[in-house]
Every structure is written in structure tokens, then in C-alpha cells.
Design a protein around this motif. Structure first.
Motif, PDB file in Angstrom:
ATOM      1  N   THR A   1       0.828  -1.206   0.000  1.00  0.00           N
ATOM      2  CA  THR A   1       0.000   0.000   0.000  1.00  0.00           C
ATOM      3  C   THR A   1       0.861   1.255   0.000  1.00  0.00           C
ATOM      4  O   THR A   1       0.503   2.269  -0.609  1.00  0.00           O
ATOM      5  N   LEU A   2       2.001   1.181   0.677  1.00  0.00           N
ATOM      6  CA  LEU A   2       2.872   2.351   0.809  1.00  0.00           C
ATOM      7  C   LEU A   2       3.892   2.477  -0.327  1.00  0.00           C
ATOM      8  O   LEU A   2       4.564   3.495  -0.428  1.00  0.00           O
ATOM      9  N   THR A   3       4.002   1.448  -1.158  1.00  0.00           N
ATOM     10  CA  THR A   3       4.985   1.491  -2.250  1.00  0.00           C
ATOM     11  C   THR A   3       4.786   2.687  -3.176  1.00  0.00           C
ATOM     12  O   THR A   3       5.756   3.396  -3.502  1.00  0.00           O
ATOM     13  N   PRO A   4       3.552   2.980  -3.623  1.00  0.00           N
ATOM     14  CA  PRO A   4       3.362   4.175  -4.471  1.00  0.00           C
ATOM     15  C   PRO A   4       3.749   5.469  -3.756  1.00  0.00           C
ATOM     16  O   PRO A   4       4.299   6.383  -4.377  1.00  0.00           O
ATOM     17  N   VAL A   5       3.471   5.530  -2.448  1.00  0.00           N
ATOM     18  CA  VAL A   5       3.809   6.727  -1.668  1.00  0.00           C
ATOM     19  C   VAL A   5       5.315   6.933  -1.644  1.00  0.00           C
ATOM     20  O   VAL A   5       5.814   8.049  -1.845  1.00  0.00           O
ATOM     21  N   ILE A   6       6.043   5.851  -1.400  1.00  0.00           N
ATOM     22  CA  ILE A   6       7.508   5.922  -1.354  1.00  0.00           C
ATOM     23  C   ILE A   6       8.075   6.307  -2.718  1.00  0.00           C
ATOM     24  O   ILE A   6       8.985   7.139  -2.829  1.00  0.00           O
ATOM     25  N   THR A   7       7.527   5.715  -3.771  1.00  0.00           N
ATOM     26  CA  THR A   7       7.995   6.011  -5.132  1.00  0.00           C
ATOM     27  C   THR A   7       7.745   7.467  -5.500  1.00  0.00           C
ATOM     28  O   THR A   7       8.635   8.161  -6.012  1.00  0.00           O
ATOM     29  N   ILE A   8       6.524   7.942  -5.245  1.00  0.00           N
ATOM     30  CA  ILE A   8       6.171   9.336  -5.547  1.00  0.00           C
ATOM     31  C   ILE A   8       7.056  10.295  -4.765  1.00  0.00           C
ATOM     32  O   ILE A   8       7.562  11.287  -5.303  1.00  0.00           O
ATOM     33  N   SER A   9       7.263   9.998  -3.482  1.00  0.00           N
ATOM     34  CA  SER A   9       8.077  10.869  -2.623  1.00  0.00           C
ATOM     35  C   SER A   9       9.520  10.927  -3.098  1.00  0.00           C
ATOM     36  O   SER A   9      10.144  11.998  -3.102  1.00  0.00           O
ATOM     37  N   THR A  10      10.052   9.785  -3.519  1.00  0.00           N
ATOM     38  CA  THR A  10      11.444   9.731  -3.995  1.00  0.00           C
ATOM     39  C   THR A  10      11.617  10.541  -5.274  1.00  0.00           C
ATOM     40  O   THR A  10      12.558  11.341  -5.399  1.00  0.00           O
TER      41      THR A  10
ATOM     42  N   THR B   1      -4.028  11.379   1.395  1.00  0.00           N
ATOM     43  CA  THR B   1      -3.721  12.485   2.311  1.00  0.00           C
ATOM     44  C   THR B   1      -2.286  12.386   2.805  1.00  0.00           C
ATOM     45  O   THR B   1      -1.565  13.395   2.871  1.00  0.00           O
ATOM     46  N   LEU B   2      -1.875  11.164   3.159  1.00  0.00           N
ATOM     47  CA  LEU B   2      -0.500  10.943   3.608  1.00  0.00           C
ATOM     48  C   LEU B   2       0.498  11.347   2.523  1.00  0.00           C
ATOM     49  O   LEU B   2       1.520  11.998   2.802  1.00  0.00           O
ATOM     50  N   THR B   3       0.203  11.003   1.277  1.00  0.00           N
ATOM     51  CA  THR B   3       1.080  11.348   0.149  1.00  0.00           C
ATOM     52  C   THR B   3       1.243  12.854   0.014  1.00  0.00           C
ATOM     53  O   THR B   3       2.360  13.371  -0.123  1.00  0.00           O
ATOM     54  N   VAL B   4       0.120  13.558   0.063  1.00  0.00           N
ATOM     55  CA  VAL B   4       0.140  15.016  -0.063  1.00  0.00           C
ATOM     56  C   VAL B   4       0.929  15.658   1.070  1.00  0.00           C
ATOM     57  O   VAL B   4       1.732  16.578   0.859  1.00  0.00           O
ATOM     58  N   VAL B   5       0.731  15.161   2.282  1.00  0.00           N
ATOM     59  CA  VAL B   5       1.441  15.706   3.453  1.00  0.00           C
ATOM     60  C   VAL B   5       2.946  15.470   3.329  1.00  0.00           C
ATOM     61  O   VAL B   5       3.755  16.369   3.603  1.00  0.00           O
ATOM     62  N   ILE B   6       3.325  14.276   2.895  1.00  0.00           N
ATOM     63  CA  ILE B   6       4.749  13.962   2.744  1.00  0.00           C
ATOM     64  C   ILE B   6       5.397  14.869   1.702  1.00  0.00           C
ATOM     65  O   ILE B   6       6.515  15.386   1.912  1.00  0.00           O
ATOM     66  N   LEU B   7       4.715  15.097   0.582  1.00  0.00           N
ATOM     67  CA  LEU B   7       5.261  15.966  -0.459  1.00  0.00           C
ATOM     68  C   LEU B   7       5.441  17.395   0.059  1.00  0.00           C
ATOM     69  O   LEU B   7       6.433  18.065  -0.242  1.00  0.00           O
TER      70      LEU B   7
ATOM     71  N   LEU C   1       9.015  21.681   1.977  1.00  0.00           N
ATOM     72  CA  LEU C   1       9.331  22.699   2.975  1.00  0.00           C
ATOM     73  C   LEU C   1      10.702  22.443   3.595  1.00  0.00           C
ATOM     74  O   LEU C   1      11.496  23.378   3.786  1.00  0.00           O
ATOM     75  N   SER C   2      11.006  21.184   3.864  1.00  0.00           N
ATOM     76  CA  SER C   2      12.298  20.844   4.478  1.00  0.00           C
ATOM     77  C   SER C   2      13.458  21.166   3.553  1.00  0.00           C
ATOM     78  O   SER C   2      14.471  21.753   3.973  1.00  0.00           O
ATOM     79  N   TRP C   3      13.325  20.803   2.272  1.00  0.00           N
ATOM     80  CA  TRP C   3      14.421  21.028   1.324  1.00  0.00           C
ATOM     81  C   TRP C   3      14.668  22.515   1.089  1.00  0.00           C
ATOM     82  O   TRP C   3      15.801  22.986   1.183  1.00  0.00           O
ATOM     83  N   PHE C   4      13.612  23.255   0.799  1.00  0.00           N
ATOM     84  CA  PHE C   4      13.790  24.672   0.503  1.00  0.00           C
ATOM     85  C   PHE C   4      14.215  25.463   1.746  1.00  0.00           C
ATOM     86  O   PHE C   4      14.983  26.421   1.643  1.00  0.00           O
ATOM     87  N   SER C   5      13.725  25.051   2.918  1.00  0.00           N
ATOM     88  CA  SER C   5      14.151  25.708   4.158  1.00  0.00           C
ATOM     89  C   SER C   5      15.617  25.421   4.439  1.00  0.00           C
ATOM     90  O   SER C   5      16.376  26.308   4.857  1.00  0.00           O
ATOM     91  N   PHE C   6      16.021  24.176   4.191  1.00  0.00           N
ATOM     92  CA  PHE C   6      17.434  23.808   4.370  1.00  0.00           C
ATOM     93  C   PHE C   6      18.317  24.626   3.428  1.00  0.00           C
ATOM     94  O   PHE C   6      19.370  25.154   3.830  1.00  0.00           O
ATOM     95  N   LEU C   7      17.872  24.758   2.194  1.00  0.00           N
ATOM     96  CA  LEU C   7      18.630  25.527   1.203  1.00  0.00           C
ATOM     97  C   LEU C   7      18.744  26.989   1.634  1.00  0.00           C
ATOM     98  O   LEU C   7      19.835  27.578   1.591  1.00  0.00           O
ATOM     99  N   ALA C   8      17.627  27.567   2.075  1.00  0.00           N
ATOM    100  CA  ALA C   8      17.635  28.962   2.522  1.00  0.00           C
ATOM    101  C   ALA C   8      18.516  29.135   3.758  1.00  0.00           C
ATOM    102  O   ALA C   8      19.233  30.130   3.897  1.00  0.00           O
ATOM    103  N   TRP C   9      18.472  28.165   4.668  1.00  0.00           N
ATOM    104  CA  TRP C   9      19.251  28.234   5.904  1.00  0.00           C
ATOM    105  C   TRP C   9      20.749  28.190   5.606  1.00  0.00           C
ATOM    106  O   TRP C   9      21.526  28.991   6.126  1.00  0.00           O
ATOM    107  N   VAL C  10      21.137  27.256   4.742  1.00  0.00           N
ATOM    108  CA  VAL C  10      22.560  27.097   4.411  1.00  0.00           C
ATOM    109  C   VAL C  10      23.094  28.334   3.701  1.00  0.00           C
ATOM    110  O   VAL C  10      24.189  28.827   4.007  1.00  0.00           O
ATOM    111  N   LEU C  11      22.314  28.855   2.763  1.00  0.00           N
ATOM    112  CA  LEU C  11      22.768  30.006   1.982  1.00  0.00           C
ATOM    113  C   LEU C  11      22.835  31.292   2.794  1.00  0.00           C
ATOM    114  O   LEU C  11      23.472  32.258   2.374  1.00  0.00           O
ATOM    115  N   SER C  12      22.163  31.302   3.944  1.00  0.00           N
ATOM    116  CA  SER C  12      22.131  32.527   4.740  1.00  0.00           C
ATOM    117  C   SER C  12      22.973  32.436   6.012  1.00  0.00           C
ATOM    118  O   SER C  12      22.853  33.277   6.897  1.00  0.00           O
TER     119      SER C  12
END
Length: 220
Positions: free
Chosen positions: A3-12, A158-164, A169-180
């Protein structure tokens, strides 16, 4: 697990796409460098919210309707391409102004169309850049239509949407944090003009490509 395989694939796939250079990545790099961490984080949140909306529209089928309607999709391409062209113009204008008034950096920034007065404006710019990007719509339509099973439950969707959203948010926040970080920002500030020029060219080239595709679609 099945059931979670599509979620993992989409997230990756989504996370890999997040790290590839594009309007979102470029916007964070430029503004976190120029305006600092609070602005970069506000833009990251705006981008993540745009991705959240794209995800919801795609997983519910709304985006597919837009994509399959030639006139609606062409209109979105024109609006999105025009907005990216505006960002490109703003970045290149900042380079031009800085070139002619190199000793008054703040003055040149004040005249630039890229000036962000507050975090709300930064959030709005991030949100608009993502939600108006027709390439994002196509990406999510393709991703969801090919990988989301017809019988996927509401809770898993819903879980898929939340994970995305969290990944974005984590990636772009990390990028903004590192660059600043103070040390890196001191180095980047000296190259701000070149960063603006590169970002301006990226925005402009993407915008021209999108607008060209829209014209072809309308004329076909």
C-alpha cells in the motif's frame, strides 16, 4: 508495505525533482543570498504551499482537467511564463542598476522590481512562482496519474500530499538556511551581481520556453 509502495515512489521522485535547478530552486538561491534567512524561509514556505496545492489538485483530478483543456492550459502557460519573465526582468534590472551605482548597493536594491518589503510578500512570491509554473502542473499530473492506483484510499492520498509538502518545505528551508549562514552569505554577497545575472537568465529562458510552447499550442 504494498500500500505504501506508491507513496515511497512518488516521494522519492518528487525529492529528486526538488533538487534539480528550476524556478523554485533559483528563487530561493537568489533571495536567501540577497535578503537573508527570514526572507529565504518565507519563500520556502510559499513554494511548499504552492506544491501542496498542486498535489491536491493533481491527486483529485482537477489539474488533469486543466491539462486536457487546450485553452485553459495555454492561458496558464501565458500567465506563468509572463510571471517568470517579470522575475527575470527584475533580476537583470538589479544587475544593471548595481553596475551603474556600484557604491550604493542599498539604493540599487530599492529600485529593483525584486525588492521584498516583508515576509508576507516573500511568501506570496514563492507561492506565485510555484503555482503559476505550468511545468509543475504537468509534473504532478504525470506523477499522480501514473503512480496513484485507482483504489488508493483517502487516508493514503492524504498521507502522500502531506509527505510531499513536508519534503518540499524541508528542502527549501534547508537551502535557505545554508545560503544565509553568516560565513557563506559574506562570500555570496560579493558575488550578488553575478548570482542575480545567472538567476535572471534562468528565469528568462524558462519563461521564453513556456511562452513559446503556449503560442505553438494556440496556433496548432
Amino acid at each position: 508495505m504494498d500500500t505504501l509502495t506508491p507513496v515511497i515512489t512518488i516521494s522519492t521522485i518528487h525529492f529528486i525533482a526538488l533538487m534539480s535547478p528550476g524556478p523554485d530552486f533559483t528563487l530561493v538561491v537568489q533571495n536567501a543570498t540577497r535578503y537573508g534567512r527570514p526572507t529565504g524561509l518565507a519563500i520556502a514556505l510559499g513554494l511548499a504551499c504552492g506544491i501542496l496545492l498542486h498535489s491536491i489538485f493533481s491527486i483529485t483530478g482537477v489539474s488533469l482537467i486543466v491539462h486536457q483543456h487546450p485553452l485553459l492550459f495555454s492561458l496558464m502557460q501565458i500567465i506563468g511564463g509572463g510571471y517568470l519573465l517579470y522575475l527575470g526582468y527584475g533580476a537583470l534590472t538589479a544587475v544593471w542598476l548595481h553596475r551603474h551605482t556600484p557604491t550604493v548597493a542599498e539604493s540599487s536594491s530599492d529600485k529593483s522590481p525584486l525588492l521584498l518589503a516583508n515576509r508576507r510578500q516573500a511568501f506570496s512570491r514563492g507561492f506565485a512562482t510555484n503555482i503559476l509554473n505550468p511545468k509543475a502542473l504537468v509534473f504532478f499530473v504525470s506523477l499522480m496519474s501514473s503512480l496513484v492506483p485507482a483504489d488508493m484510499s483517502i487516508s493514503i492520498k492524504t498521507l502522500t500530499v502531506v509527505i510531499l509538502f513536508v519534503l518540499s518545505l524541508s528542502w527549501f528551508s534547508f537551502l535557505a538556511w545554508v545560503l544565509s549562514t553568516p560565513r557563506l552569505q559574506n562570500k555570496l554577497q560579493s558575488a550578488a551581481r553575478y548570482i542575480d545575472a545567472l538567476c535572471g537568465l534562468v528565469f528568462t529562458l524558462i519563461a521564453i520556453t513556456i511562452l513559446y510552447q503556449a503560442m505553438l499550442r494556440l496556433l496548432s
